[in-house]
Design a protein around this motif. Structure first.
Motif, PDB file in Angstrom:
ATOM      1  N   UNK A  88       0.732  -1.442  -0.061  1.00  0.00           N
ATOM      2  CA  UNK A  88       0.001  -0.094  -0.055  1.00  0.00           C
ATOM      3  C   UNK A  88       0.825   1.303   0.140  1.00  0.00           C
ATOM      4  N   UNK A  89       2.094   1.225   0.759  1.00  0.00           N
ATOM      5  CA  UNK A  89       2.775   2.463   0.876  1.00  0.00           C
ATOM      6  C   UNK A  89       3.690   2.437  -0.446  1.00  0.00           C
ATOM      7  N   UNK A  90       4.192   1.339  -1.013  1.00  0.00           N
ATOM      8  CA  UNK A  90       4.983   1.468  -2.265  1.00  0.00           C
ATOM      9  C   UNK A  90       3.992   2.105  -3.358  1.00  0.00           C
ATOM     10  N   UNK A  91       2.629   1.706  -3.349  1.00  0.00           N
ATOM     11  CA  UNK A  91       1.880   2.305  -4.293  1.00  0.00           C
ATOM     12  C   UNK A  91       1.586   3.722  -4.185  1.00  0.00           C
ATOM     13  N   UNK A  92       1.895   4.211  -2.737  1.00  0.00           N
ATOM     14  CA  UNK A  92       1.745   5.724  -2.461  1.00  0.00           C
ATOM     15  C   UNK A  92       2.815   6.367  -2.439  1.00  0.00           C
ATOM     16  N   UNK A  93       4.151   5.831  -3.267  1.00  0.00           N
ATOM     17  CA  UNK A  93       5.185   6.573  -3.579  1.00  0.00           C
ATOM     18  C   UNK A  93       6.009   6.662  -2.420  1.00  0.00           C
ATOM     19  N   UNK A  94       5.825   5.787  -1.525  1.00  0.00           N
ATOM     20  CA  UNK A  94       6.583   6.240  -0.121  1.00  0.00           C
ATOM     21  C   UNK A  94       7.734   5.309   0.019  1.00  0.00           C
ATOM     22  N   UNK A  95       8.863   5.837   0.535  1.00  0.00           N
ATOM     23  CA  UNK A  95       9.965   5.154   0.823  1.00  0.00           C
ATOM     24  C   UNK A  95      10.025   4.462   2.099  1.00  0.00           C
ATOM     25  N   UNK A  96      10.067   2.978   1.819  1.00  0.00           N
ATOM     26  CA  UNK A  96       9.622   2.080   2.788  1.00  0.00           C
ATOM     27  C   UNK A  96      10.714   1.159   3.137  1.00  0.00           C
ATOM     28  N   UNK A  97      11.235   0.871   4.548  1.00  0.00           N
ATOM     29  CA  UNK A  97      12.083  -0.265   4.924  1.00  0.00           C
ATOM     30  C   UNK A  97      11.346  -1.236   5.461  1.00  0.00           C
ATOM     31  N   UNK A  98      11.428  -2.546   5.300  1.00  0.00           N
ATOM     32  CA  UNK A  98      10.998  -3.662   5.980  1.00  0.00           C
ATOM     33  C   UNK A  98      12.031  -4.366   6.708  1.00  0.00           C
ATOM     34  N   UNK A  99      12.046  -4.214   8.024  1.00  0.00           N
ATOM     35  CA  UNK A  99      13.044  -5.067   8.960  1.00  0.00           C
ATOM     36  C   UNK A  99      12.466  -6.493   9.251  1.00  0.00           C
ATOM     37  N   UNK A 100      13.106  -7.344   8.744  1.00  0.00           N
ATOM     38  CA  UNK A 100      12.456  -8.961   9.095  1.00  0.00           C
ATOM     39  C   UNK A 100      13.456 -10.056   9.003  1.00  0.00           C
ATOM     40  N   UNK A 101      13.370 -10.880  10.019  1.00  0.00           N
ATOM     41  CA  UNK A 101      14.262 -11.817  10.367  1.00  0.00           C
ATOM     42  C   UNK A 101      14.105 -13.332   9.768  1.00  0.00           C
ATOM     43  N   UNK A 102      12.777 -13.055   9.051  1.00  0.00           N
ATOM     44  CA  UNK A 102      12.510 -14.654   8.325  1.00  0.00           C
ATOM     45  C   UNK A 102      12.008 -15.646   9.027  1.00  0.00           C
ATOM     46  N   UNK A 103      11.436 -15.402  10.091  1.00  0.00           N
ATOM     47  CA  UNK A 103      10.806 -16.519  11.034  1.00  0.00           C
ATOM     48  C   UNK A 103       9.669 -16.430  11.268  1.00  0.00           C
TER      49      UNK A 103
END
Length: 301
Positions: free
Chosen positions: A23-38
Motif C-alpha cells: 500500500x505504501x509503495x503504491x503511495x510513492x513512499x520510501x519504505x524499509x521492511x526489517x524482518x528476520x525470516x522466522x
C-alpha cells in the motif's frame, strides 16, 4: 530519501508487513521492511481460508507477496532483528541486532507474536500441523475426525462449543483436575463431549501428525487432531521503549485504523489482533499502510 532515512519503517515482513508495504509503495513512499525470516506459521503445511491462495503453503504465499512488493522500487528489505527503538526529533530510530540504525518518520509494528507452547513432548512438533489454534484456518481438513481439545475452565468450555460444529467425536482434555462448573459439565455431556482429566505425559505423532495422547497413568487416547490455545508474548520485545500500550489480551492496543497510543506508530496483523489468519493480516496491513500515508499527507500539505 537517502541513506538510512525512510518515510516508514515496518518491523516484520510477513503478510501484514508486506501488505502495508505494498500500500505504501503504491503511495510513492520510501519504505524499509526489517524482518528476520522466522514466521510463526513456519511449519504449517498449508494455509486456508484466503481467497485465491487457499491450500498453498505459507512459504508460497509469502514468496509471491515478496516478489510483488519488490516491484515497487521505493520499498527496501533488510534481513535482521530489531532490538531497540527510540523516538528522536519527530522520527523513530530502529537499531537492529547487527548494530545497524535506521530512521523513519513513521513506524508500523507487524512483527507478530511468539507462542509459548507447553513442555509436553510432541506438542511443539505437532503445532500448526495437527495441533491447531483455529477451526476457520484448519477445521475443514479435520472435519468429522476424532478430535481433542487441550484446555480448562471457561475458555475450554467455549472452545468445545465451537469445535463441536466441525466434529461430533470430541473430547476435552483438561490435563489435570477440571475447572468446569456443574452447568458447563452438564452442557458438554448433553452434547456428547467427553471430559478427560488425566495428566498428559506426551503426544504420540509421526512427523507432526498426532496419533494419540499418552497420559502419566499409562493410558492413552487416540486422536487425529487437537485444538489448543497457548499463551503468547509479543515478538517485538522493545515496545516498552516507546511506551506502546497493550490490551489485557496481550495484543497491541489500536483504534479502528490501527493507530497505537503513540503518535506515528501503527500496529497490524497478529501483533494487534486475536484473529490469527492470513486474510486478516493482509487486510489489517493494507489499512494500516493507507492510514500511515494519509497521516503523512496531512502533515505535508
Amino acid at each position: 530519501m537517502e541513506g538510512n532515512h525512510f518515510d516508514i519503517i515496518i518491523i516484520g515482513g510477513s503478510y501484514a508487513g508486506l501488505s502495508a508495504a505494498m500500500a505504501l509503495g503504491r503511495s510513492l513512499r520510501n519504505v524499509l521492511i526489517i524482518d528476520n525470516g522466522k514466521p510463526c506459521n513456519e511449519q504449517t503445511p498449508h494455509s486456508h481460508n484466503f481467497l485465491t491462495q487457499d491450500g498453498k503453503t505459507p512459504k508460497e504465499i509469502s514468496e509471491i507477496a515478496k516478489a510483488q512488493v519488490r516491484n515497487y522500487h521505493s520499498v527496501e528489505f533488510y534481513d535482521d532483528t530489531a532490538v531497540k527503538v527510540m523516538n528522536i526529533q519527530d522520527s523513530f530510530e530502529v537499531t537492529t541486532k547487527s548494530g545497524q540504525a535506521f530512521r523513519g518518520k513513521k513506524l508500523i509494528v507487524a512483527a507478530g507474536i511468539f507462542d509459548m507452547k507447553p513442555g509436553i513432548p510432541g506438542f511443539s512438533e505437532c503445532w500448526g500441523i495437527s495441533v491447531l489454534h483455529c477451526p476457520y484456518c484448519h477445521g475443514y481438513e479435520v472435519k468429522y475426525e476424532k478430535t481433542g481439545i487441550i484446555g480448562n475452565g471457561d475458555f475450554a468450555f467455549e472452545f468445545s462449543k465451537m469445535i463441536s460444529h466441525w466434529t461430533k467425536d470430541l473430547t476435552l482434555f483438561t490435563n489435570g483436575k477440571s475447572d468446569l462448573d456443574e452447568g458447563q459439565r452438564r452442557k458438554l455431556q448433553e452434547n456428547n463431549i467427553q471430559v478427560n482429566e488425566n495428566e498428559i505425559e506426551s503426544l504420540e505423532h509421526i512427523n507432526g501428525k498426532v496419533e494419540a495422547i499418552v497420559f502419566k497413568n499409562g493410558s492413552r487416547s487416540q486422536v487425529k487432531a487437537i485444538y489448543s490455545k497457548v499463551p503468547f508474548v509479543q515478538n517485538l520485545n522493545i515496545l516498552e521503549d516507546l511506551g506502546i500500550e497493550l490490551a489485557e489480551s496481550g495484543h497491541i492496543k489500536t483504534d479502528a485504523f490501527y493507530k497505537t497510543n503513540i503518535y506515528g506508530v501503527y500496529a497490524c496483523g497478529d501483533s494487534s489482533s486475536m484473529m490469527r489468519s492470513v486474510a486478516n493480516a493482509v487486510g489489517s496491513g493494507n489499512t494500516a499502510g493507507a492510514m500511515v500515508n494519509k497521516e503523512l499527507i496531512e502533515e505535508e500539505f
